[in-house]
Structures are given as C-alpha cells and as structure tokens.
Design an enzyme around this catalytic site. Structure first.
Site, PDB file in Angstrom:
ATOM      1  N   LYS A 249     -32.066 -21.265 -90.978  1.00 28.07           N
ATOM      2  CA  LYS A 249     -32.612 -22.053 -92.095  1.00 28.07           C
ATOM      3  C   LYS A 249     -34.036 -21.625 -92.413  1.00 28.07           C
ATOM      4  CE  LYS A 249     -29.356 -25.355 -92.869  1.00 28.07           C
ATOM      5  NZ  LYS A 249     -28.890 -26.299 -93.821  1.00 28.07           N
TER       6      LYS A 249
ATOM      7  N   LYS B 148     -23.171 -26.869-101.045  1.00 33.09           N
ATOM      8  CA  LYS B 148     -23.529 -27.656-102.228  1.00 33.09           C
ATOM      9  C   LYS B 148     -24.823 -27.173-102.871  1.00 33.09           C
ATOM     10  CE  LYS B 148     -24.303 -31.618 -99.406  1.00 33.09           C
ATOM     11  NZ  LYS B 148     -25.158 -31.237 -98.276  1.00 33.09           N
TER      12      LYS B 148
ATOM     13  N   LYS C 233     -20.453 -19.553 -96.205  1.00 31.25           N
ATOM     14  CA  LYS C 233     -19.842 -20.878 -96.339  1.00 31.25           C
ATOM     15  C   LYS C 233     -19.995 -21.414 -97.774  1.00 31.25           C
ATOM     16  CE  LYS C 233     -22.032 -24.454 -94.688  1.00 31.25           C
ATOM     17  NZ  LYS C 233     -22.340 -25.824 -94.409  1.00 31.25           N
TER      18      LYS C 233
HETATM   19  N1  AQP Z   1     -17.726 -25.128 -96.718  1.00 31.07           N
HETATM   20  C1  AQP Z   1     -17.412 -26.030 -95.809  1.00 31.07           C
HETATM   21  N2  AQP Z   1     -16.230 -25.947 -95.122  1.00 31.07           N
HETATM   22  C2  AQP Z   1     -15.916 -26.868 -94.182  1.00 31.07           C
HETATM   23  N3  AQP Z   1     -16.705 -27.901 -93.846  1.00 31.07           N
HETATM   24  C3  AQP Z   1     -17.876 -28.031 -94.492  1.00 31.07           C
HETATM   25  N4  AQP Z   1     -18.877 -28.944 -94.385  1.00 31.07           N
HETATM   26  C4  AQP Z   1     -19.845 -28.637 -95.276  1.00 31.07           C
HETATM   27  N5  AQP Z   1     -19.510 -27.516 -95.974  1.00 31.07           N
HETATM   28  C5  AQP Z   1     -18.294 -27.115 -95.508  1.00 31.07           C
HETATM   29  C6  AQP Z   1     -18.873 -30.056 -93.433  1.00 31.07           C
HETATM   30  O1  AQP Z   1     -19.630 -31.133 -93.981  1.00 31.07           O
HETATM   31  C7  AQP Z   1     -20.434 -31.745 -92.967  1.00 31.07           C
HETATM   32  C8  AQP Z   1     -21.934 -31.629 -93.180  1.00 31.07           C
HETATM   33  O2  AQP Z   1     -22.270 -31.421 -94.460  1.00 31.07           O
HETATM   34  P1  AQP Z   1     -23.801 -31.387 -94.916  1.00 31.07           P
HETATM   35  O3  AQP Z   1     -23.768 -31.357 -96.399  1.00 31.07           O
HETATM   36  O4  AQP Z   1     -24.569 -32.445 -94.253  1.00 31.07           O
HETATM   37  O5  AQP Z   1     -24.382 -30.048 -94.327  1.00 31.07           O
HETATM   38  P2  AQP Z   1     -24.032 -28.571 -94.583  1.00 31.07           P
HETATM   39  O6  AQP Z   1     -22.943 -28.166 -93.639  1.00 31.07           O
HETATM   40  O7  AQP Z   1     -25.325 -27.819 -94.522  1.00 31.07           O
HETATM   41  O8  AQP Z   1     -23.414 -28.534 -96.068  1.00 31.07           O
HETATM   42  P3  AQP Z   1     -23.927 -27.722 -97.312  1.00 31.07           P
HETATM   43  O9  AQP Z   1     -23.034 -28.022 -98.461  1.00 31.07           O
HETATM   44  O10 AQP Z   1     -24.085 -26.267 -96.942  1.00 31.07           O
HETATM   45  O11 AQP Z   1     -25.310 -28.394 -97.577  1.00 31.07           O
HETATM   46  P4  AQP Z   1     -26.673 -27.714 -97.982  1.00 31.07           P
HETATM   47  O12 AQP Z   1     -26.323 -26.790 -99.118  1.00 31.07           O
HETATM   48  O13 AQP Z   1     -27.536 -28.855 -98.405  1.00 31.07           O
HETATM   49  O14 AQP Z   1     -27.185 -27.002 -96.761  1.00 31.07           O
HETATM   50  C9  AQP Z   1     -20.086 -31.061 -91.680  1.00 31.07           C
HETATM   51  O15 AQP Z   1     -19.062 -31.787 -91.048  1.00 31.07           O
HETATM   52  C10 AQP Z   1     -19.618 -29.703 -92.159  1.00 31.07           C
HETATM   53  O16 AQP Z   1     -18.779 -29.073 -91.208  1.00 31.07           O
END
Ligand code: AQP
Length: 337
Positions: free
Chosen positions: A117, A202, A199
């Site tokens: 990060k 969002k 991955k």
């Molecule tokens: N692409 C994905 N596939 C499977 N599981 C996913 N999760 C998120 N993206 C996927 C699951 O969602 C939970 C945590 O989500 P989060 O939004 O708190 O954190 P993140 O994983 O960092 O999601 P983003 O979308 O990538 O957020 P940003 O862009 O803000 O960093 C977990 O259970 C994760 O496995």
C-alpha cells in the site's frame, strides 16, 4: 444459556472507500449471508480504516450509507447479524491504542500489505497505514471473535491479531478469545477486467476494470464486452496462464451457480464474443435484483440511520465490556476503583 449465546462469533468488515463491487459479493457478502444463521455475526463498515487513504469527505459519508444498503441488498438480515459503523463504537480506536503499545515496531514493519500500500500511495504513506493491522486486531478482539473469514491477503494480519491476543493474555490473564481464520465456502478472488493479474478493486481509477454493484445493465454489458482476454481461441479455466478468460468463467459461475467444469464443457469451442455475451446476460440477471433492492433501501436514509444507530448500540455493549476489562488490567484508574 440461550442458543444465541452458544453460537460462535464472527467479525468481518468492508471499507466504505467506494461503491462495492462484484468482488465484494464473491469474496465477502455471499459468505456472510450463508454464515449469519449459524454464527453470532458482527458486520462492520470500517470507515476508520478508509481514512488511511485520503478521502473526499462527502464521498466517504455517501459510501458509508451505500455500504450499509448494499449489505442488506445482498441478503444480510439485521435480525440475525449486527450491522454497524466502526467510528460509532469508539472502543475500536481506544483498544487499538492499547494494542499498539504491545506491538513491536519490527513486527508491524513486516506486514506485506503495508509495503504494497505504501508503494501504491507513495504520496501519502501515513502512520495510520502502518498501524492499520493493529486497528484490525482491535476490531476482531473487542467482540471475543472465534472466527474471521479471511482471504489470502489478510492472513498475515490475523496472525498478528492472534499474537497480540496471546501476548496480552500471557501478560495479565485470559482476556481475549484467540481468533481462528475461517476459510470461506466461496473463495473466489475476482480480478480486474482490464488487468486480470490484479484484484478487482473499488478504487481502481479505470472504471472499466470493475463491475460496481450499482452499475446499470448497459454498463455491465459494456464492461464485460471490453474485458481483456488473451489471444487463445478456446474457453478454458487456467487462472495462471489464461487469467482473463478464467476470470470471466468465475464471473459466469458466480452469476449462475453452474460448476466451472460444466461451463467449460458447454462453451469450450464458443467464440470469445459468444461467451462474453453469455457472461453479460448471466451477470445482468444476477445483479438486477440486488441493484433494485439496493436503490429501494438506499432511498430511505431514516431507516438506514435507525438501523446503524441500533447496530452501534448492540456492538458497543459487547465491545465496551472487553475494553473495560483491558483498561482495568493495564491499570487505568476508573472512579469505580
Ligand atoms: N476482487 C475481489 N475478489 C474477492 N474478494 C474481494 N474483496 C474485495 N475485493 C475482492 C473482499 O472484500 C473484503 C474487504 O473489502 P475492502 O473493500 O474492505 O478492502 P479491499 O480488499 O482493499 O477492497 P478494494 O475494493 O480493493 O478496496 P480499495 O480499492 O479501497 O482498496 C474482504 O473480505 C475481501 O476479501
């Protein structure tokens, strides 16, 4: 003892750092829905974690309510599970402070997500980003959580949580339940539609890479049609060598429930265009009811506010009990002493 109090406790959360995505259904929400009847579940909207990346305040507020509405639209039942916003229960930040005094600088430095990060957000490598796993430990330990559904990327943070709990329990007396990882029934990790080695996220600046849960049918079809695949000609499931087409197969599987082998068998010789059209149809049919429910729920802010106030009250009752124990054990004076 009532049945409710015999159930094991699960804690999980999502950051309201954007509109939730198909990845959140695949990796989190559909598991939560399945778990809520058998476990005492706390599903949190972890807004304090979202602050580790600079947010536009109005967006963060909006996404917090979006997130709550999407939990419900995806099938979380507030009569079964507690839904709440992290910052509404101050015990999270308070316990994180105490736990930070039990965390070695070296051990926090070893967290690989911090390294990733800080490269991603090189212009804002803040102490909050560094302390993120300690706040996550507090989230989990406050609820005497038995099981934490975790993906591969969070395993190291859960290990730190377990170490901190054990360290504290050994230094004083048993205070925290030691949480175990829960390997969810559905483990799919959906990948970016534009770079299938990354991955689906969002906050990806390229909106074509991500299916957002509020996307309309046209946007869903367009994004699937434009999804990056490869130069192959057959529909095969091989995530290492054919990540783009394998991701589309995963999406089709998520939308229809058909087994991967059956999908591959059926479409093996179809053209990419035919298969993409089938994925788009399946996804539109799968997401339309979720989106309709989402907009209905999201429209009623008074209902959402009431839900979140009640959720925070329920959560705080459990969290404050743990925090008070911790404060007493470390020697913080209270008027009750
Ligand atoms: N692409 C994905 N596939 C499977 N599981 C996913 N999760 C998120 N993206 C996927 C699951 O969602 C939970 C945590 O989500 P989060 O939004 O708190 O954190 P993140 O994983 O960092 O999601 P983003 O979308 O990538 O957020 P940003 O862009 O803000 O960093 C977990 O259970 C994760 O496995």
């Amino acid at each position: 003892m009532s049945q409710a109090s015999q159930r094991l406790t699960i804690f999980s959360g999502i950051q309201p750092s954007g509109m939730l995505t198909l990845g959140h259904i695949a990796g989190a929400l559909r598991n939560w829905v399945a778990l809520q009847y058998d476990y005492r579940c706390f599903f949190c909207i972890v807004d304090l974690h979202a602050l580790t990346v600079r947010q536009v305040p109005a967006n963060l507020r909006r996404w917090t309510l979006d997130c709550a509405a999407m939990y419900l639209a995806a099938g979380i039942d507030p009569a079964q599970a507690t839904i709440f916003v992290q910052s509404h229960v101050p015990a999270h930040a308070e316990l994180a402070w105490v736990l930070s005094t039990f965390t070695g600088f070296g051990e926090a430095s070893r967290m690989t997500q911090f390294k990733e990060k800080s490269e991603q957000h090189a212009h804002n490598v803040n102490v909050g980003l560094f302390a993120y796993p300690i706040l996550m430990a507090a989230d989990i330990l406050l609820y005497q959580t038995n099981l934490v559904p975790v993906g591969e990327d969070q395993k190291q943070h859960l290990e730190l949580t377990r170490d901190l709990a054990q360290r504290f329990n050994n230094a004083y007396s048993p205070t925290f339940t030691i949480p175990e990882p829960y390997i969810p029934k559905y483990g799919a990790r959906l990948m970016s539609l534009q770079d299938p080695r990354k991955k689906m996220s969002k906050s990806d600046p390229n909106h074509n890479a991500t299916i957002f849960l509020a996307d309309d049918n046209d946007a869903i079809r367009r994004k699937i049609q434009r999804a990056v695949t490869d130069s192959g000609t057959t529909i095969e499931y091989d995530p290492d060598n054919r990540p783009g087409i394998s991701n589309l197969i995963e999406i089709y599987h998520l939308a229809t429930g058909d087994p991967i082998e059956q999908i591959v068998e059926h479409y093996r010789t179809a053209s990419y265009a035919t298969f993409k059209a089938a994925v788009a149809d399946a996804l539109v049919a799968y997401l339309e009811p979720v989106r309709t429910r989402f907009f209905q729920i999201r429209d009623d802010e008074a209902f959402l506010a009431d839900l979140l106030v009640r959720g925070a009250r329920e959560a705080a009752q459990v969290a404050n009990r743990t925090l008070q124990k911790v404060y007493r054990k470390v020697g913080l004076w209270s008027p009750k002493d």
